[in-house]
Design a protein around this motif. Structure first.
Motif, mmCIF file in Angstrom:
data_model
loop_
_atom_site.group_PDB
_atom_site.id
_atom_site.type_symbol
_atom_site.label_atom_id
_atom_site.label_comp_id
_atom_site.label_asym_id
_atom_site.label_seq_id
_atom_site.Cartn_x
_atom_site.Cartn_y
_atom_site.Cartn_z
ATOM 1 N N ARG A 293 40.626 1.351 31.159
ATOM 2 C CA ARG A 293 41.051 2.328 31.234
ATOM 3 C C ARG A 293 40.552 3.472 32.131
ATOM 4 O O ARG A 293 39.040 3.613 32.172
ATOM 5 N N LYS B 202 40.449 7.313 34.475
ATOM 6 C CA LYS B 202 40.950 8.744 34.946
ATOM 7 C C LYS B 202 40.309 9.077 36.338
ATOM 8 O O LYS B 202 39.228 8.870 36.489
ATOM 9 N N GLU C 30 45.699 12.378 37.279
ATOM 10 C CA GLU C 30 46.656 11.997 36.223
ATOM 11 C C GLU C 30 46.830 13.260 35.536
ATOM 12 O O GLU C 30 45.850 14.256 35.290
ATOM 13 N N GLU D 281 35.781 8.531 39.026
ATOM 14 C CA GLU D 281 36.647 8.033 38.119
ATOM 15 C C GLU D 281 35.797 8.117 36.904
ATOM 16 O O GLU D 281 34.521 7.736 36.854
ATOM 17 N N TYR E 236 46.365 8.031 32.196
ATOM 18 C CA TYR E 236 45.155 7.395 32.490
ATOM 19 C C TYR E 236 45.977 6.092 33.259
ATOM 20 O O TYR E 236 46.970 5.601 33.344
#
Length: 165
Positions: free
Chosen positions: A87, A89, A99, A73, A104
């Motif tokens: 936030r 991803k 994603e 991530e 996100y």
């Protein structure tokens, strides 16, 4: 299943912030700075964080299972105009994203105190300077909600250079 967990995480992540009277999230994020290793979700986990002077935190998380990368991530904690949030991803071990390009997962900050950042669906809890526990609320495919614990120990500090005069 992993994509549905990701969707569930984004659905868990909506809330209105409430603040401790004298603690700002930017007072707590510097405690994240450095690298951490531990266990969670049945694997070995690692995180490294860099903190900007304004308190913004940028990091990377890696999950390994059976000594192989499982997923990673990219993480950010900042105020994006609608209050502070984390936030992130996700990418699989082969760098394929979970994603869509502009999507996100978001966790809105609910509260902050000296030892805890509480986001909607995620809590970061410091135990002294060298231990970090996180609790992630996950909704499984069958609709069951589970609290998934992670435990980290600090493995490296980041040495900050003084700004030139």
């Amino acid at each position: 299943m992993i994509r549905s967990i990701s969707l569930a995480l984004s659905l868990c992540a909506m809330s209105s912030p409430t603040w401790a009277a004298d603690t700002s999230w930017t007072d707590v994020t510097p405690r994240l700075e450095g690298c951490w290793e531990g266990e969670g979700l049945g694997g070995q986990v690692s995180e490294c964080w860099l903190i900007a002077d304004d308190g913004r935190a940028d990091g990377m998380f890696l999950m390994r299972k059976n000594d192989k990368p499982n997923f990673a991530e990219i993480l950010t904690i900042d105020d994006f105009g609608d209050g502070p949030e984390m936030r992130l991803k996700h990418v699989y071990g082969d760098m394929t994203g979970w994603e869509e390009k502009d999507d996100y997962v978001s966790f809105k900050l609910v509260s902050a105190d000296a030892d805890t950042l509480t986001f909607k669906g995620l809590v970061l809890i410091f135990d002294g300077d060298d231990k970090l526990r996180t609790e992630l609320k996950m909704t499984m495919k069958n609709g069951e909600t589970r609290l998934m614990p992670f435990s980290f120990r600090r493995t490296a500090q980041i040495a900050r250079a003084e700004a030139p005069d």
